[in-house]
Design a protein around this motif. Structure first.
Motif, PDB file in Angstrom:
ATOM      1  N   UNK A 171      -3.850  11.130  -6.357  1.00 19.88           N
ATOM      2  CA  UNK A 171      -3.550  10.030  -7.212  1.00 19.88           C
ATOM      3  C   UNK A 171      -2.655  10.404  -8.334  1.00 19.88           C
ATOM      4  N   UNK A 172      -3.201  11.104  -9.335  1.00 24.53           N
ATOM      5  CA  UNK A 172      -3.099  11.292 -10.417  1.00 24.53           C
ATOM      6  C   UNK A 172      -1.440  11.004 -10.518  1.00 24.53           C
ATOM      7  N   UNK A 173      -1.246  12.566  -9.032  1.00 22.33           N
ATOM      8  CA  UNK A 173       0.064  13.206  -9.194  1.00 22.33           C
ATOM      9  C   UNK A 173       1.194  12.865  -8.530  1.00 22.33           C
ATOM     10  N   UNK A 174       0.681  11.587  -7.420  1.00 21.72           N
ATOM     11  CA  UNK A 174       1.618  10.580  -7.142  1.00 21.72           C
ATOM     12  C   UNK A 174       1.705   9.373  -7.297  1.00 21.72           C
ATOM     13  N   UNK A 175       0.762   8.740  -8.078  1.00 24.20           N
ATOM     14  CA  UNK A 175       0.463   6.885  -8.616  1.00 24.20           C
ATOM     15  C   UNK A 175       1.832   7.065  -8.986  1.00 24.20           C
ATOM     16  N   UNK A 176       2.092   5.318  -8.523  1.00 24.85           N
ATOM     17  CA  UNK A 176       3.410   5.077  -7.901  1.00 24.85           C
ATOM     18  C   UNK A 176       3.101   2.845  -8.016  1.00 24.85           C
ATOM     19  N   UNK A 177       4.010   2.490  -8.407  1.00 25.34           N
ATOM     20  CA  UNK A 177       3.567   0.975  -7.832  1.00 25.34           C
ATOM     21  C   UNK A 177       3.745   0.780  -6.780  1.00 25.34           C
ATOM     22  N   UNK A 178       3.985   1.688  -5.667  1.00 28.65           N
ATOM     23  CA  UNK A 178       3.951   1.355  -4.277  1.00 28.65           C
ATOM     24  C   UNK A 178       2.355   1.898  -3.646  1.00 28.65           C
ATOM     25  N   UNK A 179       2.283   3.346  -4.475  1.00 25.59           N
ATOM     26  CA  UNK A 179       0.659   3.415  -3.867  1.00 25.59           C
ATOM     27  C   UNK A 179      -0.122   2.548  -5.218  1.00 25.59           C
ATOM     28  N   UNK A 180      -0.043   2.181  -6.364  1.00 21.39           N
ATOM     29  CA  UNK A 180      -1.701   1.144  -6.190  1.00 21.39           C
ATOM     30  C   UNK A 180      -1.464   0.031  -4.991  1.00 21.39           C
ATOM     31  N   UNK A 181       0.041  -0.843  -4.693  1.00 23.53           N
ATOM     32  CA  UNK A 181      -0.198  -1.978  -4.201  1.00 23.53           C
ATOM     33  C   UNK A 181      -0.905  -1.260  -2.771  1.00 23.53           C
ATOM     34  N   UNK A 182      -0.698  -0.081  -2.212  1.00 19.35           N
ATOM     35  CA  UNK A 182      -1.114   0.165  -0.899  1.00 19.35           C
ATOM     36  C   UNK A 182      -2.762  -0.161  -1.007  1.00 19.35           C
ATOM     37  N   UNK A 183      -3.137   0.728  -2.249  1.00 24.80           N
ATOM     38  CA  UNK A 183      -4.660   0.846  -2.615  1.00 24.80           C
ATOM     39  C   UNK A 183      -5.438  -0.075  -2.603  1.00 24.80           C
ATOM     40  N   UNK A 184      -4.591  -1.378  -3.742  1.00 24.78           N
ATOM     41  CA  UNK A 184      -4.803  -2.301  -3.220  1.00 24.78           C
ATOM     42  C   UNK A 184      -5.399  -3.535  -2.347  1.00 24.78           C
ATOM     43  N   UNK A 185      -3.805  -3.188  -1.130  1.00 22.41           N
ATOM     44  CA  UNK A 185      -4.328  -3.787  -0.402  1.00 22.41           C
ATOM     45  C   UNK A 185      -5.302  -3.058   1.026  1.00 22.41           C
ATOM     46  N   UNK A 186      -5.480  -2.370   0.903  1.00 26.18           N
ATOM     47  CA  UNK A 186      -6.806  -1.561   1.671  1.00 26.18           C
ATOM     48  C   UNK A 186      -8.168  -1.964   0.721  1.00 26.18           C
ATOM     49  N   UNK A 187      -8.190  -1.632  -0.211  1.00 24.21           N
ATOM     50  CA  UNK A 187      -9.551  -2.324  -0.775  1.00 24.21           C
ATOM     51  C   UNK A 187      -9.587  -3.848  -0.801  1.00 24.21           C
ATOM     52  N   UNK A 188      -8.860  -4.674  -0.349  1.00 25.13           N
ATOM     53  CA  UNK A 188      -9.312  -5.607  -0.032  1.00 25.13           C
ATOM     54  C   UNK A 188      -9.699  -5.431   1.506  1.00 25.13           C
ATOM     55  N   UNK A 189      -9.279  -4.944   2.663  1.00 19.43           N
ATOM     56  CA  UNK A 189      -9.453  -4.663   3.504  1.00 19.43           C
ATOM     57  C   UNK A 189     -10.847  -4.248   3.683  1.00 19.43           C
ATOM     58  N   UNK A 190     -11.317  -3.327   2.821  1.00 21.29           N
ATOM     59  CA  UNK A 190     -12.933  -2.549   2.635  1.00 21.29           C
ATOM     60  C   UNK A 190     -13.475  -3.808   2.467  1.00 21.29           C
TER      61      UNK A 190
END
Length: 214
Positions: free
Chosen positions: A187-206
């Motif tokens: 994550x630290x290597x690839x982090x971006x706003x788009x990646x953050x958004x995808x993780x937050x959406x997946x978190x909501x599903x979880x």
């Protein structure tokens, strides 16, 4: 990846960090407002079962550059949980600098539900508002866990810790400590706003369809 390479990458992502911090605080205000009815329900549920026990649980964690801060959660364990930790260490179900126990006897009945749905983590929006945490990032370790970290593991603490992250949406408690570290460094290597958004959406599903949380 070497720490100096990460630092070089961070220099190129200054705007990302500024925007991420600003958006995180704005979304935290919105989240705390919209979730206030749920917070009230949790508050009443915890008070009805254990009237004299605190609703919020504060715990010292290590954030960016190992800086200590108090993390906020809804209390999911009995009040003597910390005192009983030493007797339960032998039952740790994961290897490495992390403690996980599927049927932890310290967890209350309501606490199990709060943990499974990650509702217990929601007060950390306060930490985001204070700038101690971000919405997305590596989970902040306990000071006792930090004493077992290698130099490689310490790279997790080069960024602001998060309420959720790649580890939480990739298997959570089913993963080993080493797997968690690798996911955080990815994550630290690839982090971006788009990646953050995808993780937050997946978190909501979880949270809606809870799995691997205990």
């Amino acid at each position: 990846m070497e720490s100096r390479e990460l630092i070089f990458q961070f220099e190129k992502k200054r705007n990302y960090f500024r925007i991420k911090s600003l958006l995180g605080k704005m979304l935290s205000i919105v989240g705390l407002t919209l979730l206030s009815p749920l917070f009230l329900i949790v508050f009443l549920s915890l008070k009805l079962t254990e009237p004299k026990a605190p609703v919020l649980f504060k715990q010292i964690r290590n954030g960016k550059d190992t800086k200590e801060f108090n993390i906020y959660k809804f209390r999911t364990m009995h009040v003597d949980a910390e005192d009983r930790m030493e007797e339960l260490v032998q039952f740790n179900e994961v290897e490495g600098a992390m403690f996980k126990m599927k049927n932890d006897p310290r967890v209350t009945k309501i606490g199990r539900f709060l943990r499974k749905t990650s509702i217990d983590e929601l007060p950390q929006l306060i930490n985001v508002l204070k700038g101690e945490m971000a919405l997305v990032g590596p989970r902040p370790p306990l000071p006792r866990e930090l004493t077992e970290y290698s130099d490689y593991d310490m790279q997790r603490l080069m960024v602001t810790p998060g309420c959720t992250g790649l580890w939480q949406v990739s298997g959570r408690n089913e993963l080993s400590f080493d797997e968690m570290v690798e996911l955080d460094l990815t994550y630290i290597k690839k982090m971006s706003l788009w990646m953050d958004l995808k993780i937050m959406l997946k978190t909501f599903f979880v949270m809606v369809v809870p799995k691997n949380g205990y």
